[in-house]
Design a protein around this motif. Sequence first.
Motif, mmCIF file in Angstrom:
data_model
loop_
_atom_site.group_PDB
_atom_site.id
_atom_site.type_symbol
_atom_site.label_atom_id
_atom_site.label_comp_id
_atom_site.label_asym_id
_atom_site.label_seq_id
_atom_site.Cartn_x
_atom_site.Cartn_y
_atom_site.Cartn_z
ATOM 1 N N GLN A 229 0.825 -1.203 0.000
ATOM 2 C CA GLN A 229 0.000 0.000 0.000
ATOM 3 C C GLN A 229 0.865 1.261 0.000
ATOM 4 N N ARG A 230 1.812 1.342 -0.921
ATOM 5 C CA ARG A 230 2.634 2.539 -1.121
ATOM 6 C C ARG A 230 3.300 2.428 -2.486
ATOM 7 N N GLN B 195 2.642 9.558 1.683
ATOM 8 C CA GLN B 195 1.522 9.057 2.480
ATOM 9 C C GLN B 195 0.222 8.941 1.673
ATOM 10 N N ARG C 4 -2.767 7.283 -0.533
ATOM 11 C CA ARG C 4 -3.451 5.987 -0.495
ATOM 12 C C ARG C 4 -3.295 5.329 -1.863
ATOM 13 N N ARG D 57 0.477 6.361 7.492
ATOM 14 C CA ARG D 57 0.212 4.991 7.056
ATOM 15 C C ARG D 57 1.434 4.140 7.377
ATOM 16 N N ARG E 30 2.955 -0.073 8.543
ATOM 17 C CA ARG E 30 2.739 -1.518 8.596
ATOM 18 C C ARG E 30 3.214 -2.038 9.951
ATOM 19 N N ARG F 252 -2.055 -5.384 5.526
ATOM 20 C CA ARG F 252 -2.241 -4.040 4.985
ATOM 21 C C ARG F 252 -1.696 -2.999 5.949
ATOM 22 N N GLU F 253 -1.570 -1.791 5.444
ATOM 23 C CA GLU F 253 -1.077 -0.724 6.300
ATOM 24 C C GLU F 253 -2.161 -0.237 7.248
ATOM 25 N N ASN F 254 -1.733 0.125 8.446
ATOM 26 C CA ASN F 254 -2.632 0.681 9.454
ATOM 27 C C ASN F 254 -2.527 2.204 9.427
ATOM 28 N N ASN F 255 -3.618 2.864 9.729
ATOM 29 C CA ASN F 255 -3.641 4.322 9.801
ATOM 30 C C ASN F 255 -3.395 4.755 11.244
ATOM 31 N N VAL G 140 7.422 2.706 8.854
ATOM 32 C CA VAL G 140 6.947 3.712 7.915
ATOM 33 C C VAL G 140 8.117 4.115 7.019
#
Length: 829
Positions: A67-68, A198, A200, A536, A538, A561-564, A618
């Motif tokens: 997710q980046r 950062q 999405r 964002r 992981r 997935r990545e956490n916010n 991150v």
Amino acid sequence: MSELRTAGRLLRGELRRPDPLLLAMLLAVVIGVAALTSVSGFAQRVQAAIDARAAVLLGGSVQVTEQRDLRSVAAGLPASLRPAATVLELPTMASAADRLRLVELKAVDDAYPLLGELVIDGHGAQHAPATGELWVEPVLLAQLGIGIGDRIDLGYSVFTVAGTIANEPDRVAGAFSIGPRVLMNLSDLPATRLVSAQSRVRSRLLYDPPAASRSALLAQLKAALPDQLAVETAKDGIQETRDITQQATDFLRLVALAGVVLAAAAVVLATANLTERRLLTAATLKALGASQRLILLTYAGLITTVALLGGLLGAAAGNALERLLPLLLSGLIPPDLPPASFGVLPVAVLLALLVSLAVATPPLMRLGSTPPVAVLRAPSGGGGGFAGVEGWGLVLALLLCAGVYGWLSGSVDRGLVALGLLLAAAALFGLGARLLALLARRMSGAGPFAWRYATAAFGRAPMHTVLAVAALGFGVLAILAPALVEADLLRQWQLRVPVEAPNRFLIDVQPDQRDEVQRMLVDGGAQGVDLRPMVRARLSAIDGQPPKPATGMRARRYLDRENNLTWRADPEPDNPLLAGRWWSDPVADPSTPAQISAEDEWAQALGVGLGSTITFEVSGQQVTGVITSLREVHWESLRSNFFVVFSPGALDALPATYVTSYYIAPNKADALLRTLVQRYPNLTAIDLDAMTSTLQDMVSRLSRATGFLAGFTVLAGLAVLLAAVLAERSRLLTEAAVLRTLGASRRQLGTIYTLRFALLGGAAAVLGSGVALAAGAVACVRFLDIPYQPSAWPILAAILLSTALVTVTGTLGVRQVLSTPPMQSLRST
């Protein structure tokens, strides 16, 4: 050989003058096989579509996903490990003139697609769009009011619409999309300035090596890439899709199985009472020298013939009805399912034969053992002596149906669960029918004659009546329970969302844009603006160790997935603390670990709690904190809530963007959004009202599909009712003759039978509605975590419709009883 010829002649005689019970049995077999065939065939097609296109849906036989933005990672790989194709996907705003729409932007390079075909209307199979051009889904043109050749703004760039997408090979379905698809050339992405540290964005590095070198490539990629990057094969990459599909098809099979079980109950009634009617025939044949083998050959052949005919008709009907399910579930399944397979049809026909013979075996053995002396005494035809036989037949039917369910779902455990559910349902509905009969018996002491007679007759509750009430009640349950849950789910969602709750969500606000965006939102009429920092990250370690493999879908999502993350000095509003306490000093002490407030369900899924040390990564940097409090988050508030909140200062060195939810009057929403996007084209706004409508549409589609299959259950229940009426035909003829002889008019008899079937239908509806209410409560409270407040209207409608349907069906079944003269009835019995 002579016995076979004799059995054949006797069989032809039975078929030339078929007993109405044979027709009831035929109808039951057709319904059961049609239910099973339609669902099993549909499930096989969906699973085959996913399995056959696994690599195409993934985009390649191997992918690296994150997710980046992974383009810099790919550029740093050795030449032999660089991807064959690169894809980036992100949500953003597309604008044309004064219209804006949220879209799913997909940037692809010239090698895309590695597998399958990207088809553009009027241009055939293509790769990436030319630089400066876009391909879009046709719906976007209508939403923006533009056509081919017109221009669209994306971020800080302007593009020309060059075509519309007819087929996108690596897209499963469109129901979960947040907006129409837009395809662009990857080389155009930097100019849009939509991707930051950062953003999405989801990256996919795609490979399609020969099968022989695939394992070596996987090993080399895992060695060369950071541990947090997911390296997946086609099988791994769509496992979540496969799991969800498996769960959905298992549920649909279970609903269809209910129809099969009730059809088997109708077969039990029909065969048990048919063989009882043939007791005198069997005794006569034995008195004339016929053997037990001849009796069994004749009537086993009769059951086999009807079962095969019903199986063939049911398979044909199911194969035709199977084509309706993709229409009911359009958007939730792959659009290009393979053609309907006929492979399940022989299995369904064989199952119909085996179930029919299995449930018919006990009454056939009793018929075959009839002594010749029975010719001197006529059987009563009441059916009471066959209650035990019918019970054993039902047990055999339940075992066979559970076995078939386990075989179709590919799991012995699922088969055992199905058996447990079927046995529990049979016991529950059987007991409920008995209790309602007891209540009717107590009510038979007062009122007009027709009422007293009808309630007394229902209160006697022979096996046929119990089965009919239980079967029809099961049908009401199958239709009413999903309807109650769906209605309550949508109603509770609307009730739990506060008045003037946020209806827009703004993301990708850069730090240098924050203050101006805040001012523009407030000046434009937005309410509840609260721009929150978001990082964002992981999850990379728990208590200093790599996280253990996830045991549930929710935990897998948190790990894969990545956490916010965010930070905050004051406690979260409307997020009550369940354990621990909030930090009292808003300034972080560099000598002590950062503090974390975690959402309670997030913590439970990952197996962490107060005192657990959590490490996130991150962009190559790590940040660690200790959980000091657990919160309950009210997600239905639609505000900017987070699973993980750090104490201030812990995330200052990490790249962050800002997000906010807000409420704005619908007549001001578009104008404000145009102003924001014109000033800052990188912003993305999500319409929460539109997302809610999409979810409601998905729930409605699933409910329609379930209702379609539940219709088989109702039909099977009516088949049981018909078999029960025909089974009691002889007793009803005698009863009607006696009442007519004693002075009862045909009108009074009609009133009695109408009341009897109305009681039967009402009892079934009350029983089914009661169980549906309980099932809905369990589903809402235990699984959906919402208060259960069912509406009375669906329940009232179910009771009225069930009562009317059973009354009409039952009275039609006894028309001959009412029209037969008393003397003829007494002579025939």
